[in-house]
Design a protein around this motif. Sequence first.
Motif, PDB file in Angstrom:
ATOM      1  N   ILE A 178       0.997  -1.285   0.080  1.00 43.28           N
ATOM      2  CA  ILE A 178       0.060   0.063   0.146  1.00 43.28           C
ATOM      3  C   ILE A 178       0.912   1.405   0.173  1.00 43.28           C
ATOM      4  N   ASP A 179       2.034   1.127   0.707  1.00 42.34           N
ATOM      5  CA  ASP A 179       2.903   2.286   0.685  1.00 42.34           C
ATOM      6  C   ASP A 179       3.368   2.625  -0.853  1.00 42.34           C
ATOM      7  N   MET A 180       3.768   1.631  -1.551  1.00 43.89           N
ATOM      8  CA  MET A 180       3.884   1.467  -2.979  1.00 43.89           C
ATOM      9  C   MET A 180       2.936   2.367  -3.784  1.00 43.89           C
ATOM     10  N   MET A 181       1.651   2.047  -3.550  1.00 43.40           N
ATOM     11  CA  MET A 181       0.493   2.933  -4.217  1.00 43.40           C
ATOM     12  C   MET A 181       0.600   4.115  -3.909  1.00 43.40           C
ATOM     13  N   LEU A 182       0.828   4.382  -2.618  1.00 46.19           N
ATOM     14  CA  LEU A 182       0.779   5.958  -2.252  1.00 46.19           C
ATOM     15  C   LEU A 182       2.031   6.561  -2.871  1.00 46.19           C
ATOM     16  N   ALA A 183       3.330   6.080  -2.863  1.00 44.46           N
ATOM     17  CA  ALA A 183       4.478   6.500  -3.485  1.00 44.46           C
ATOM     18  C   ALA A 183       4.078   6.912  -4.865  1.00 44.46           C
ATOM     19  N   GLN A 184       3.422   5.822  -5.631  1.00 45.23           N
ATOM     20  CA  GLN A 184       3.373   6.040  -7.130  1.00 45.23           C
ATOM     21  C   GLN A 184       2.048   7.085  -7.265  1.00 45.23           C
ATOM     22  N   ASN A 185       1.070   7.077  -6.501  1.00 48.11           N
ATOM     23  CA  ASN A 185       0.050   8.045  -6.556  1.00 48.11           C
ATOM     24  C   ASN A 185      -0.268   8.577  -5.349  1.00 48.11           C
ATOM     25  N   PRO A 186       0.372   9.990  -5.088  1.00 47.42           N
ATOM     26  CA  PRO A 186       0.063  10.279  -3.737  1.00 47.42           C
ATOM     27  C   PRO A 186      -1.418  10.997  -3.475  1.00 47.42           C
ATOM     28  N   GLU A 187      -2.150  11.125  -4.575  1.00 44.55           N
ATOM     29  CA  GLU A 187      -3.380  11.337  -4.729  1.00 44.55           C
ATOM     30  C   GLU A 187      -4.470  10.404  -4.448  1.00 44.55           C
ATOM     31  N   LEU A 188      -3.996   9.233  -4.043  1.00 44.20           N
ATOM     32  CA  LEU A 188      -4.815   8.221  -3.996  1.00 44.20           C
ATOM     33  C   LEU A 188      -5.989   8.122  -3.333  1.00 44.20           C
ATOM     34  N   LYS A 189      -7.161   7.905  -3.777  1.00 43.37           N
ATOM     35  CA  LYS A 189      -8.562   8.369  -3.093  1.00 43.37           C
ATOM     36  C   LYS A 189      -9.541   7.196  -2.685  1.00 43.37           C
ATOM     37  N   LYS A 190      -9.220   6.190  -3.417  1.00 45.30           N
ATOM     38  CA  LYS A 190      -9.966   4.916  -3.275  1.00 45.30           C
ATOM     39  C   LYS A 190      -9.191   3.721  -3.524  1.00 45.30           C
ATOM     40  N   VAL A 191      -9.232   2.448  -2.857  1.00 50.09           N
ATOM     41  CA  VAL A 191      -8.555   1.391  -3.334  1.00 50.09           C
ATOM     42  C   VAL A 191      -9.614   0.277  -3.421  1.00 50.09           C
ATOM     43  N   GLY A 192      -9.413  -0.667  -4.456  1.00 42.00           N
ATOM     44  CA  GLY A 192     -10.084  -1.694  -4.474  1.00 42.00           C
ATOM     45  C   GLY A 192      -9.570  -3.092  -4.063  1.00 42.00           C
ATOM     46  N   LEU A 193     -10.207  -3.757  -3.372  1.00 45.99           N
ATOM     47  CA  LEU A 193      -9.742  -5.223  -2.791  1.00 45.99           C
ATOM     48  C   LEU A 193     -10.392  -6.328  -3.700  1.00 45.99           C
ATOM     49  N   LEU A 194      -9.710  -6.885  -4.465  1.00 50.44           N
ATOM     50  CA  LEU A 194     -10.096  -7.792  -5.119  1.00 50.44           C
ATOM     51  C   LEU A 194      -9.428  -9.470  -4.777  1.00 50.44           C
ATOM     52  N   TYR A 195     -10.369 -10.234  -4.209  1.00 49.13           N
ATOM     53  CA  TYR A 195      -9.758 -11.780  -3.756  1.00 49.13           C
ATOM     54  C   TYR A 195     -10.783 -12.711  -3.519  1.00 49.13           C
ATOM     55  N   SER A 196     -10.596 -13.888  -3.277  1.00 52.26           N
ATOM     56  CA  SER A 196     -11.375 -14.853  -3.251  1.00 52.26           C
ATOM     57  C   SER A 196     -11.771 -15.333  -1.664  1.00 52.26           C
ATOM     58  N   LEU A 197     -13.049 -15.442  -1.327  1.00 48.60           N
ATOM     59  CA  LEU A 197     -13.493 -15.980   0.004  1.00 48.60           C
ATOM     60  C   LEU A 197     -12.978 -17.209   0.552  1.00 48.60           C
ATOM     61  N   SER A 198     -12.671 -18.032  -0.584  1.00 54.21           N
ATOM     62  CA  SER A 198     -12.392 -19.505  -0.526  1.00 54.21           C
ATOM     63  C   SER A 198     -10.773 -19.684  -0.063  1.00 54.21           C
ATOM     64  N   GLU A 199     -10.068 -18.286  -0.208  1.00 61.49           N
ATOM     65  CA  GLU A 199      -8.672 -18.641  -0.086  1.00 61.49           C
ATOM     66  C   GLU A 199      -8.021 -18.270   1.267  1.00 61.49           C
ATOM     67  N   ASP A 200      -7.613 -19.372   2.010  1.00 58.54           N
ATOM     68  CA  ASP A 200      -7.009 -18.872   3.223  1.00 58.54           C
ATOM     69  C   ASP A 200      -5.846 -18.087   3.150  1.00 58.54           C
ATOM     70  N   ASN A 201      -5.141 -18.029   2.089  1.00 62.40           N
ATOM     71  CA  ASN A 201      -4.201 -16.951   1.936  1.00 62.40           C
ATOM     72  C   ASN A 201      -4.596 -15.523   1.945  1.00 62.40           C
ATOM     73  N   SER A 202      -5.719 -15.290   1.574  1.00 62.93           N
ATOM     74  CA  SER A 202      -6.241 -13.895   1.530  1.00 62.93           C
ATOM     75  C   SER A 202      -6.640 -13.359   2.865  1.00 62.93           C
ATOM     76  N   ILE A 203      -7.201 -14.169   3.749  1.00 65.39           N
ATOM     77  CA  ILE A 203      -7.712 -13.644   4.976  1.00 65.39           C
ATOM     78  C   ILE A 203      -7.022 -12.725   5.649  1.00 65.39           C
ATOM     79  N   ARG A 204      -5.865 -12.701   6.008  1.00 62.65           N
ATOM     80  CA  ARG A 204      -4.911 -11.825   6.804  1.00 62.65           C
ATOM     81  C   ARG A 204      -4.494 -10.724   6.005  1.00 62.65           C
TER      82      ARG A 204
END
Length: 356
Positions: A178-204
């Motif tokens: 997320i720090d990378m996002m902000l460094a690349q775009n300091p005007e970042l206003k909204k972030v999308g989170l795209l993931y699967s509910l069936s993936e344990d890897n994504s929970i944390r």
Amino acid sequence: MKKHNIVKKFFAIAAAAALSLSLCACARSGGDHDYPGPNGSEGVQGSTQSQQPSGKTYKAAIIKLTDHPSLDEIAKAIEQQLDKLAADNGITIEHTTTSGQGDETTLKQLADQAIADQVDVIIPIATAAAKISALAAEDSKTPVVFAAVSYPDEESVALTGIDYVTGTSDALNTRFIIDMMLAQNPELKKVGLLYSLSEDNSIRPIAEAKAYLTEKGIPYSEQTANSNDEVIAAAAALAAEGVDAIFTPTDNKIAVAELAIYQSLIDAGIPHYTGADSFVRNGAFATCGVNYTELGGRTADLAYEALTKGMDGLEDYYLMDGGIITVNTETAAGLNADYSMFKDMGTLVEVQTTED
């Protein structure tokens, strides 16, 4: 028997050693521990045997969760390192690689067959494959050495504290991405989170992303998906909402579909930040994480230790160092995105899109 649950970190050996200081920015914090390779003079700390088992033959079953570039890369690296270790130490390691095609019933059949075939070690790749393999080996106590399980200590995963189980973790430094996002775009206003509910890897990492974005005062929107068509629809929904960037962790469901969504995200002007470089090679914008070829090699090293010296002295799991920022230059050009700032944040690797 394992005596404690200390998470050790791996450092790159040989040529990669010189890069270790520059990789610190992306790596997770924690104690630094070198991981001596199986050919080293010391071996893994706590091993009880020092003589190499020359002339012996061992059998290994490599079980992938599914077929996609990250897991294929890991499997190939495991195979190559097992072959090298066998040749270097005068033994034979017979190995087979199979895929569960993302189906738990198939994964169980593969794990049960490995036990029936009396293999000497099972090497499952990704969380679901590891959980099912560990359960299959409960009676036989066949060593299970997993690869790329992001959070083995997560309650829903529960792969720690088992005497016959160890492996490698590719846990993300979500805050850094997320720090990378902000460094690349300091005007970042909204972030999308795209993931699967069936993936344990994504929970944390998704929980971490939500907490960090809230701390930064940045709104987020989430979309979940479990199939290619659902991923396409979810990515389109985030684009319609006008998010400025999208984050996906090491989520296998999304990884399989990356080739189907990357161009639409470029067209919408949305950089896709992900949990693994394989996404980036399939069209995503950028990541900061582990090298999966190195992770596969380390997993093979652990499997060799389990085969030749047993599980005594091995930790519950070993956290791979991250620190490599990978950017897709074609995607960056399509987005008209400057990424020069990443050079100051870690070791920058530039790739182009490959459809494999």
